[in-house]
Enzyme design. Structure first.
Site, mmCIF file in Angstrom:
data_model
loop_
_atom_site.group_PDB
_atom_site.id
_atom_site.type_symbol
_atom_site.label_atom_id
_atom_site.label_comp_id
_atom_site.label_asym_id
_atom_site.label_seq_id
_atom_site.Cartn_x
_atom_site.Cartn_y
_atom_site.Cartn_z
ATOM 1 N N ASN A 65 1.706 9.081 2.236
ATOM 2 C CA ASN A 65 1.070 8.103 3.115
ATOM 3 C C ASN A 65 -0.016 8.798 3.935
ATOM 4 O O ASN A 65 -0.044 10.035 4.037
ATOM 5 C CB ASN A 65 2.098 7.531 4.093
ATOM 6 C CG ASN A 65 2.978 6.458 3.480
ATOM 7 O OD1 ASN A 65 2.495 5.563 2.790
ATOM 8 N ND2 ASN A 65 4.270 6.548 3.736
ATOM 9 N N CYS A 73 4.974 4.826 -4.294
ATOM 10 C CA CYS A 73 3.954 3.805 -4.050
ATOM 11 C C CYS A 73 3.640 3.112 -5.373
ATOM 12 O O CYS A 73 3.240 3.776 -6.339
ATOM 13 C CB CYS A 73 2.704 4.482 -3.487
ATOM 14 S SG CYS A 73 1.318 3.364 -3.280
ATOM 15 N N GLY A 74 3.829 1.801 -5.421
ATOM 16 C CA GLY A 74 3.622 1.054 -6.663
ATOM 17 C C GLY A 74 2.157 0.972 -7.066
ATOM 18 O O GLY A 74 1.797 1.256 -8.221
ATOM 19 N N ASN A 167 8.732 -0.904 5.488
ATOM 20 C CA ASN A 167 7.519 -1.700 5.342
ATOM 21 C C ASN A 167 7.907 -3.154 5.600
ATOM 22 O O ASN A 167 9.082 -3.522 5.422
ATOM 23 C CB ASN A 167 6.963 -1.550 3.925
ATOM 24 C CG ASN A 167 6.625 -0.112 3.606
ATOM 25 O OD1 ASN A 167 5.637 0.424 4.083
ATOM 26 N ND2 ASN A 167 7.475 0.536 2.806
ATOM 27 N N GLU A 185 2.332 -1.664 6.419
ATOM 28 C CA GLU A 185 2.916 -0.474 5.765
ATOM 29 C C GLU A 185 3.236 0.630 6.757
ATOM 30 O O GLU A 185 2.357 1.081 7.502
ATOM 31 C CB GLU A 185 1.950 0.089 4.720
ATOM 32 C CG GLU A 185 1.999 -0.645 3.409
ATOM 33 C CD GLU A 185 1.311 0.130 2.293
ATOM 34 O OE1 GLU A 185 1.502 1.354 2.199
ATOM 35 O OE2 GLU A 185 0.561 -0.511 1.545
ATOM 36 N N CYS A 195 0.396 -4.181 -1.422
ATOM 37 C CA CYS A 195 1.469 -3.187 -1.516
ATOM 38 C C CYS A 195 2.312 -3.511 -2.752
ATOM 39 O O CYS A 195 2.935 -4.585 -2.821
ATOM 40 C CB CYS A 195 2.318 -3.222 -0.251
ATOM 41 S SG CYS A 195 3.640 -2.012 -0.301
ATOM 42 N N GLY A 196 2.327 -2.609 -3.714
ATOM 43 C CA GLY A 196 3.001 -2.867 -5.000
ATOM 44 C C GLY A 196 4.512 -2.916 -4.896
ATOM 45 O O GLY A 196 5.157 -3.819 -5.440
ATOM 46 N N THR A 197 5.100 -1.914 -4.203
ATOM 47 C CA THR A 197 6.553 -1.961 -4.018
ATOM 48 C C THR A 197 6.910 -3.160 -3.132
ATOM 49 O O THR A 197 8.008 -3.712 -3.251
ATOM 50 C CB THR A 197 7.064 -0.650 -3.373
ATOM 51 O OG1 THR A 197 6.237 -0.338 -2.248
ATOM 52 C CG2 THR A 197 7.053 0.507 -4.355
HETATM 53 N N1 LIG Z 1 3.770 2.907 2.931
HETATM 54 C C1 LIG Z 1 4.805 2.873 1.958
HETATM 55 C C2 LIG Z 1 4.470 3.556 0.693
HETATM 56 C C3 LIG Z 1 3.292 2.967 -0.008
HETATM 57 C C4 LIG Z 1 3.590 1.652 -0.700
HETATM 58 C C5 LIG Z 1 2.407 1.236 -1.518
HETATM 59 N N2 LIG Z 1 1.304 0.747 -0.835
HETATM 60 C C6 LIG Z 1 2.763 0.430 -2.737
HETATM 61 O O1 LIG Z 1 1.835 -0.088 -3.368
HETATM 62 O O2 LIG Z 1 3.925 0.373 -3.125
HETATM 63 C C7 LIG Z 1 6.087 3.533 2.510
HETATM 64 O O3 LIG Z 1 6.007 4.484 3.308
HETATM 65 O O4 LIG Z 1 7.162 3.117 2.097
#
Ligand SMILES: N[C@@H](CCC[C@H](N)C(=O)O)C(=O)O
Length: 256
Positions: A65, A73-74, A167, A185, A195-197
């Site tokens: 991050n 990170c997805g 998040n 996030e 944010c993918g996840t």
């Molecule tokens: N900030 C998140 C990690 C990043 C997630 C990301 N943007 C995604 O696309 O999944 C964390 O610290 O959990």
């Protein structure tokens, strides 16, 4: 020292990508990671991603991050696949390793489909759902996403979880198979454009709570459109795929 970097974005979630197959990047230098991500004094990004060699997989992805904390990170995973293809480490298919385990992925015309971890850690609460999709996600439905104070409320909820926090995804249902999402996030400590996840957690949370019976969900986010598909049996979500564009923006070098 001059550091060569590539900038990629996946639905507006943006990353500084570094080819670290030489293992020369100083991973312990949190100040450098923060500087690379700084939008005024650095390159500007939500996170930094290193691509390294691995004996058992096509490559290793390491995600930081903007504050230097590490997790999965997805969207970063999707960008890592596009970058690995550019570097000619992979062709159209890959099996790579990240902090949460192995990930299969395919890339076709800039669209990356990324297999996420199986999701079985889901807690349904009165007004929200918590799900672990490679990292921690709080999911909450709101009536008017445009007017919703994502930063203020997201920050408050993020710190209501014990370390490392969570998040926070705010969601508006559009129809049976479509949910709009805005995400605060942790580690970026701001709203990001995608944010993918996070959208993965949203799709699973909406299915788990009966807001949808579909297993292919469209998720419009501030920076574009993502898709999540899955199978579900006895409350466990498998074959979870996150799909969307992953795009090269520019490359350069910066003194570190
Ligand atoms: N900030 C998140 C990690 C990043 C997630 C990301 N943007 C995604 O696309 O999944 C964390 O610290 O959990």
């Amino acid at each position: 020292m001059n550091l060569e970097f590539y900038k990629y974005q996946g639905t507006g979630n943006d990353f500084v990508m570094i080819d670290n197959r030489t293992l020369t990047f100083p991973k312990e230098n949190i100040a450098l990671i923060a500087k690379l991500c700084d939008r005024n004094f650095g390159i500007g990004a939500d996170g930094v991603i290193l691509i390294e060699n691995d004996l058992d997989f096509d490559f290793r992805m390491i995600y930081f991050n903007a504050d230097g904390s590490q997790t999965f990170c997805g969207n970063g995973g999707r960008c890592a696949v596009a970058f690995a293809k550019y570097l000619e480490i992979i062709k159209a298919k890959t099996n790579f390793i990240a902090v949460d385990g192995p990930h299969l992925a395919t890339i076709d015309n800039g669209i990356v489909s990324l297999k996420m971890i199986d999701v079985d850690e889901i807690t349904v609460k009165e007004n929200s759902v918590f799900a672990y999709t490679g990292t921690q996600h709080h999911v909450e439905l709101v009536a008017d996403l445009d007017q919703f104070p994502v930063f203020e409320k997201g920050k408050e909820i993020r710190y209501s979880y014990s370390d490392p926090g969570s998040n926070v995804n705010f969601v508006q249902q559009i129809n049976d198979a479509t949910f709009r999402v805005r995400t605060y996030e942790k580690g970026v400590e701001d709203e990001t454009l995608a944010c993918g996840t996070g959208v993965t957690a949203v799709a699973i949370a909406m299915h788990k709570t009966g807001k949808t019976t579909r297993n292919l969900i469209s998720l419009p986010v501030e920076g574009g459109n993502l898709e999540v598909s899955f199978s579900e049996e006895n409350g466990v979500y498998t074959n979870v795929f996150l799909k969307g564009p992953a795009t090269f923006v520019f490359k350069g070098s910066i003194s570190s």
